[in-house]
Design a protein around this motif. Structure first.
Motif, short mmCIF file in Angstrom:
data_model
loop_
_atom_site.label_atom_id
_atom_site.label_comp_id
_atom_site.label_asym_id
_atom_site.label_seq_id
_atom_site.Cartn_x
_atom_site.Cartn_y
_atom_site.Cartn_z
N ASP A 151 23.71 42.79 42.76
CA ASP A 151 24.15 41.50 43.29
C ASP A 151 25.54 41.16 42.74
OD1 ASP A 151 24.43 39.01 44.33
OD2 ASP A 151 22.85 38.07 43.14
N PHE A 152 26.53 41.08 43.64
CA PHE A 152 27.89 40.71 43.25
C PHE A 152 28.30 39.36 43.85
CE2 PHE A 152 27.80 45.35 43.02
CZ PHE A 152 28.28 45.55 41.73
N SER A 153 27.30 38.58 44.21
CA SER A 153 27.60 37.28 44.82
C SER A 153 28.10 36.30 43.77
CB SER A 153 26.34 36.71 45.48
OG SER A 153 25.34 36.45 44.49
N ILE A 154 28.96 35.39 44.20
CA ILE A 154 29.48 34.34 43.34
C ILE A 154 28.61 33.10 43.53
CG2 ILE A 154 31.44 32.80 42.93
CD1 ILE A 154 33.26 35.09 43.63
N PRO A 155 28.09 32.51 42.47
CA PRO A 155 27.23 31.31 42.62
C PRO A 155 28.01 30.17 43.25
CG PRO A 155 27.81 31.67 40.31
CD PRO A 155 28.26 32.88 41.05
N ARG A 156 27.29 29.27 43.85
CA ARG A 156 27.95 28.20 44.61
C ARG A 156 28.67 27.19 43.70
NH1 ARG A 156 22.67 24.75 46.66
NH2 ARG A 156 22.11 23.83 44.64
N VAL A 202 33.72 50.29 47.98
CA VAL A 202 32.82 49.17 47.71
C VAL A 202 33.58 48.05 47.00
CG1 VAL A 202 30.74 48.44 46.49
CG2 VAL A 202 30.80 50.66 47.65
N MET A 203 34.43 48.42 46.05
CA MET A 203 35.21 47.43 45.33
C MET A 203 36.12 46.64 46.28
SD MET A 203 36.37 49.51 41.93
CE MET A 203 37.46 48.17 41.50
N GLN A 204 36.88 47.36 47.10
CA GLN A 204 37.82 46.69 47.98
C GLN A 204 37.12 45.79 48.98
OE1 GLN A 204 40.65 49.33 49.77
NE2 GLN A 204 41.72 47.71 50.87
N THR A 209 36.33 40.85 51.22
CA THR A 209 35.44 40.26 52.20
C THR A 209 34.57 39.16 51.60
OG1 THR A 209 35.34 42.37 53.39
CG2 THR A 209 33.63 40.74 53.90
N LYS A 210 34.02 39.39 50.40
CA LYS A 210 33.08 38.45 49.81
C LYS A 210 33.73 37.46 48.85
CE LYS A 210 29.14 41.60 50.22
NZ LYS A 210 28.02 42.28 49.50
N TRP A 211 34.78 37.89 48.15
CA TRP A 211 35.39 37.03 47.14
C TRP A 211 36.63 36.31 47.65
CZ3 TRP A 211 35.29 40.55 42.16
CH2 TRP A 211 33.94 40.78 41.80
N GLY A 212 37.23 36.78 48.73
CA GLY A 212 38.42 36.14 49.27
C GLY A 212 39.66 36.38 48.44
N LEU A 213 39.73 37.53 47.76
CA LEU A 213 40.89 37.88 46.95
C LEU A 213 41.60 39.09 47.54
CD1 LEU A 213 39.33 37.56 43.38
CD2 LEU A 213 40.63 35.83 44.64
N ARG A 214 42.68 39.48 46.93
CA ARG A 214 43.43 40.64 47.39
C ARG A 214 43.20 41.81 46.44
NH1 ARG A 214 50.03 41.19 48.32
NH2 ARG A 214 49.98 43.40 48.92
N TYR A 215 42.97 42.98 47.01
CA TYR A 215 42.79 44.21 46.23
C TYR A 215 44.13 44.91 46.18
CZ TYR A 215 40.65 48.62 44.75
OH TYR A 215 40.29 49.76 44.06
N HIS A 216 44.76 44.93 44.99
CA HIS A 216 46.12 45.46 44.88
C HIS A 216 46.15 46.98 44.69
CE1 HIS A 216 48.64 41.88 44.92
NE2 HIS A 216 47.71 41.27 44.22
N LYS A 217 45.49 47.48 43.62
CA LYS A 217 45.65 48.90 43.33
C LYS A 217 44.50 49.40 42.47
CE LYS A 217 49.07 52.34 41.86
NZ LYS A 217 50.45 52.57 41.37
N TYR A 218 44.23 50.69 42.63
CA TYR A 218 43.22 51.38 41.82
C TYR A 218 43.94 52.42 40.98
CZ TYR A 218 38.84 53.78 40.71
OH TYR A 218 37.76 54.32 40.06
#
Length: 506
Positions: A151-156, A202-204, A209-218
């Motif tokens: 579970d990687f959901s962010i609590p409300r 999965v990370m990106q 999609t779920k956190w609303g952030l930008r994935y810059h680099k791995y």
């Protein structure tokens, strides 16, 4: 003419002898009894104002002299037993890291583990029904680390962009320092340190999609295996640490997260097992394995530290975004080491660091390294609130390794998460709970096994993992990333419930 003595004109700390002589000698023989009383009062105040470090040995000597012999013997017995317990677990971990890993490497089982891991992850996902579903409909399995709690959901109670924006605001308002400990931020970063164990896809997908952030680099260094071509001219093949990290971002902040040791990757274990220390300029003596994981130069990726600095500068060319650094286990050590190296060699990057959260952190260096960290990121030496936190849980043995007997020291402000879910800061309370977790390890751990069965966010397989680790590696039973994230999630929700008076949903 006599000189009047008052509490407003005399210092509260002990005055040097020459100054005290001048102050008293300046008064003439016409002093009244009130004047002499004032002088005596001042001497009493000076005596009381003596630093505690000077008075403590005498007080302890008097107190100890009056203690019964049985109490003194019991106290020393407890100290010796605690030292023996820690030494045994440290020696056991050192044996596994160095001897067993070297044996598996010699038998070429590292390649077997590496190739078997994806197959095992797919089988566990099919068995438990835990798949990550991509936007295009594909199903990807979770890692062995997170399969039991995916579970990687962010609590409300918060959102990822908002919690990073609030952290950036606190950084800009504080004088030369960043925000101190915040439950929302601590939980979000624990999600990040948990997510970085997953496949890059999965990370990106989760970040965007779920956190609303930008994935810059791995980021990645090293090879997938110990087997590598021999260098030109012969000789032994150089050991290349396998290090993984990711850079995430929001409009207000960046998050740098390091991956910890993967359970089936012997290269990670070998990096952690190199516990010798070497003096590094401006740092003190630092763990060779951790330093090599951050600074090894290979042909594909170069020096990881330099690559990360370039990525941070590219993601935030104006240098206005706050930077959060986090990781779990090996990743926690690398996050602290990265921050301190930045403070020493890249001050422009260090000035952006709003907070460092290391979850289940091993010790990184000696007392000098710890002093440097304190001066740069802790309120004991630097202005403003703490920025470097060591988050430890229960009886996690990794937080006590490498042992102090090898001249290692803890760095950063400790945040202790008890087996019952309390989050503690006070050093005396933390020390007390360290003893409780140590001596009450078995009943507390059985409590967590039973509680995990009824936890909706944990799979039944996690309870089996707990029992397996209890028998095989008892020092690792409280080390799981999901334990840290789950405890911090519940602590955050309880705090919100207490403030609002409403019942929140886990």
């Amino acid at each position: 003419m006599s000189t009047a003595l008052s509490s407003e004109t005399l210092p509260t700390w002990p005055t040097p002898i020459k100054q005290r002589g001048l102050a008293v000698g300046a008064s003439d023989s016409g002093h009244t009894k009130d004047s002499r009383a004032a002088v005596n009062t001042q001497k009493d105040e000076e005596k009381q104002a003596l630093p505690e470090i000077l008075l403590r040995p005498w007080q302890q000597g008097i107190e100890n002299a009056g203690q019964p012999l049985t109490q003194t013997a019991a106290r020393w017995q407890a100290r010796i037993a605690a030292y023996a317990r820690t030494s045994f677990l440290s020696a056991y971990a050192a044996f596994v890291d160095n001897t067993l890993v070297a044996l598996l490497q010699a038998l070429r089982l590292d390649d077997l583990f590496r190739k078997a891991t994806p197959w095992l992850e797919d089988r566990l996902a099919a068995l438990t029904g835990t798949w990550h579903r991509m936007a295009d409909g594909r199903k990807l399995s979770y890692s062995l680390v997170n399969n039991t709690s995916p579970d990687f959901s962010i609590p409300r109670q918060y959102s990822a962009p908002l919690v990073l924006e609030e952290g950036a605001a606190e950084l800009s308002n504080a004088k030369g320092a960043a925000a101190g400990y915040r439950p929302e931020l601590a939980h979000f970063l624990s999600l990040c340190m948990k997510l970085v164990y997953e496949k890059e896809e999965v990370m990106q997908d989760t970040v965007e999609t779920k956190w609303g952030l930008r994935y810059h680099k791995y980021f990645h260094t090293g090879t997938e295996t110990f087997i590598a071509p021999e260098p030109e001219g012969g000789g032994a093949t150089a050991f290349v640490p396998r290090t993984r990290a990711a850079l995430l971002g929001s409009p207000h902040a960046l998050v740098l997260v390091f991956r910890g040791s993967e359970p089936t990757n012997l290269i990670n274990l070998r990096s952690s097992g190199r516990i010798s220390m070497t003096e590094r300029k401006g740092l003190g003596r630092v763990h060779d394995g951790f330093y090599g994981a951050l600074f090894h130069d290979d042909n594909e990726s170069g020096v990881l530290f330099d690559e990360i600095v370039k990525a941070i500068e590219a993601a935030d060319p104006e240098g206005t975004k706050a930077l959060y650094v986090t990781g779990h286990s090996l990743g926690a050590a690398l996050s602290l080491l990265f921050a301190q190296v930045a403070a020493c060699r890249k001050p422009a990057i260090a000035d952006r660091i709003a907070a460092i959260y290391g979850f289940a952190p091993p010790r990184v260096g000696d007392a000098e390294f710890a002093r440097h960290v304190s001066a740069a990121f802790c309120t004991t030496s630097s202005p403003g609130p703490n920025r470097a936190f060591r988050v430890c849980h229960g009886a996690d043995i990794i937080c006590r390794l490498p042992p102090r007997m090898l001249q290692y020291a803890d760095a950063g402000q400790e945040v202790f998460v008890t087996s019952t879910g309390r989050v503690l800061f006070d050093p005396q309370e933390v020390k007390r709970w360290h003893n409780i977790e140590g001596w009450g390890f078995i009943p507390l751990y059985l409590y967590k096994v039973v509680a995990g069965v009824f936890d909706k966010r944990e799979k039944f397989l996690r309870s089996l993992y707990r029992l397996f680790l209890l028998v095989t590696f008892p020092g690792l039973t409280d080390h799981w990333p999901a334990d840290y994230e789950g405890k911090l999630r519940k602590a955050l929700i309880r705090e919100v419930e207490g403030k609002s008076g409403h019942t929140a949903v886990l």
